[in-house]
Design a protein around this motif. Structure first.
Motif, PDB file in Angstrom:
ATOM      1  N   LEU A   4       0.966  -1.150  -0.112  1.00 31.16           N
ATOM      2  CA  LEU A   4       0.124   0.009  -0.034  1.00 31.16           C
ATOM      3  C   LEU A   4       0.849   1.208   0.067  1.00 31.16           C
ATOM      4  CD1 LEU A   4      -2.615  -1.073   2.628  1.00 31.16           C
ATOM      5  CD2 LEU A   4      -2.904  -0.981   0.114  1.00 31.16           C
ATOM      6  N   LEU A   5       0.620   2.195  -0.824  1.00 27.93           N
ATOM      7  CA  LEU A   5       1.424   3.368  -0.790  1.00 27.93           C
ATOM      8  C   LEU A   5       0.503   4.633  -1.044  1.00 27.93           C
ATOM      9  CD1 LEU A   5       4.105   5.029  -1.298  1.00 27.93           C
ATOM     10  CD2 LEU A   5       3.598   4.660  -4.132  1.00 27.93           C
ATOM     11  N   ILE A  18       4.523   6.747 -10.687  1.00 28.66           N
ATOM     12  CA  ILE A  18       4.458   5.798  -9.678  1.00 28.66           C
ATOM     13  C   ILE A  18       3.354   4.668 -10.457  1.00 28.66           C
ATOM     14  CG2 ILE A  18       3.217   5.733  -7.672  1.00 28.66           C
ATOM     15  CD1 ILE A  18       4.019   8.426  -6.881  1.00 28.66           C
ATOM     16  N   LYS A  19       2.442   5.044 -11.285  1.00 29.65           N
ATOM     17  CA  LYS A  19       1.703   4.143 -11.873  1.00 29.65           C
ATOM     18  C   LYS A  19       2.139   3.244 -12.798  1.00 29.65           C
ATOM     19  CE  LYS A  19      -2.383   4.257 -15.254  1.00 29.65           C
ATOM     20  NZ  LYS A  19      -3.050   5.134 -16.145  1.00 29.65           N
ATOM     21  N   GLU A  20       3.334   3.596 -13.601  1.00 36.66           N
ATOM     22  CA  GLU A  20       4.103   2.858 -14.452  1.00 36.66           C
ATOM     23  C   GLU A  20       4.770   1.733 -13.659  1.00 36.66           C
ATOM     24  OE1 GLU A  20       7.907   3.667 -17.208  1.00 36.66           O
ATOM     25  OE2 GLU A  20       6.455   5.201 -17.056  1.00 36.66           O
ATOM     26  N   LEU A  21       5.519   2.244 -12.432  1.00 35.63           N
ATOM     27  CA  LEU A  21       6.422   1.586 -11.851  1.00 35.63           C
ATOM     28  C   LEU A  21       5.567   0.435 -11.220  1.00 35.63           C
ATOM     29  CD1 LEU A  21       9.264   0.722 -10.575  1.00 35.63           C
ATOM     30  CD2 LEU A  21       8.646   2.369  -8.755  1.00 35.63           C
ATOM     31  N   LEU A  22       4.396   0.513 -10.433  1.00 38.91           N
ATOM     32  CA  LEU A  22       3.731  -0.295  -9.667  1.00 38.91           C
ATOM     33  C   LEU A  22       3.010  -1.185 -10.553  1.00 38.91           C
ATOM     34  CD1 LEU A  22       1.945   2.109  -6.957  1.00 38.91           C
ATOM     35  CD2 LEU A  22       4.081   0.306  -6.799  1.00 38.91           C
ATOM     36  N   GLY A  26       2.831  -5.704 -10.844  1.00 37.59           N
ATOM     37  CA  GLY A  26       1.491  -6.609 -10.425  1.00 37.59           C
ATOM     38  C   GLY A  26       0.186  -5.765 -10.763  1.00 37.59           C
ATOM     39  N   ASN A  27      -0.752  -6.259 -10.301  1.00 40.79           N
ATOM     40  CA  ASN A  27      -2.144  -5.716 -10.337  1.00 40.79           C
ATOM     41  C   ASN A  27      -2.355  -4.485  -9.312  1.00 40.79           C
ATOM     42  OD1 ASN A  27      -3.022  -7.486 -12.264  1.00 40.79           O
ATOM     43  ND2 ASN A  27      -3.597  -8.850 -10.544  1.00 40.79           N
ATOM     44  N   GLU A  57      -1.042  -5.595  -5.802  1.00 43.80           N
ATOM     45  CA  GLU A  57      -0.820  -7.101  -5.527  1.00 43.80           C
ATOM     46  C   GLU A  57       0.298  -7.454  -6.431  1.00 43.80           C
ATOM     47  OE1 GLU A  57      -3.485 -11.050  -5.498  1.00 43.80           O
ATOM     48  OE2 GLU A  57      -4.247  -9.333  -6.306  1.00 43.80           O
ATOM     49  N   LYS A  58       1.377  -8.043  -5.843  1.00 41.77           N
ATOM     50  CA  LYS A  58       2.615  -8.209  -6.776  1.00 41.77           C
ATOM     51  C   LYS A  58       2.148  -9.459  -7.595  1.00 41.77           C
ATOM     52  CE  LYS A  58       6.591  -7.496  -5.229  1.00 41.77           C
ATOM     53  NZ  LYS A  58       7.714  -7.630  -4.547  1.00 41.77           N
ATOM     54  N   LYS A  59       2.633  -9.444  -8.708  1.00 41.92           N
ATOM     55  CA  LYS A  59       2.475 -10.736  -9.635  1.00 41.92           C
ATOM     56  C   LYS A  59       3.752 -11.209 -10.186  1.00 41.92           C
ATOM     57  CE  LYS A  59      -1.944 -11.406  -9.053  1.00 41.92           C
ATOM     58  NZ  LYS A  59      -2.697 -12.616  -8.426  1.00 41.92           N
TER      59      LYS A  59
END
Length: 74
Positions: A4-5, A18-22, A26-27, A57-59
């Motif tokens: 959570l950030l 930030i959006k691109e990195l996260l 994952g999702n 949510e890391k994938k």
């Protein structure tokens, strides 16, 4: 597995970065809320602050279009 950030639009890192990195990890679900900015004197500034809560949510193999945005209302 979950990250959570919390961030706002007045930070030094651009929202798209930030959006691109996260999203590459994952999702991502973004919860977005608008607040009135506190100001001690009258100025010609943006009167709103946008608070972002990113839920990652890391994938191991993220899918394309894995970003969802939700506007949080009061």
């Amino acid at each position: 597995k979950h990250i959570l950030l919390s961030y706002n639009n007045e930070g030094i890192i651009e929202f798209d970065k930030i959006k691109e990195l996260l999203s590459s990890l994952g999702n991502v679900i973004l919860y977005k809320k608008v607040y009135k900015k506190f100001k001690s004197i009258d100025k010609q500034e943006n009167e709103n602050v946008y608070e972002y809560l990113f839920h990652l949510e890391k994938k191991s193999k993220p899918k394309k279009n894995n970003f969802k945005e939700i506007l949080v209302e009061e």
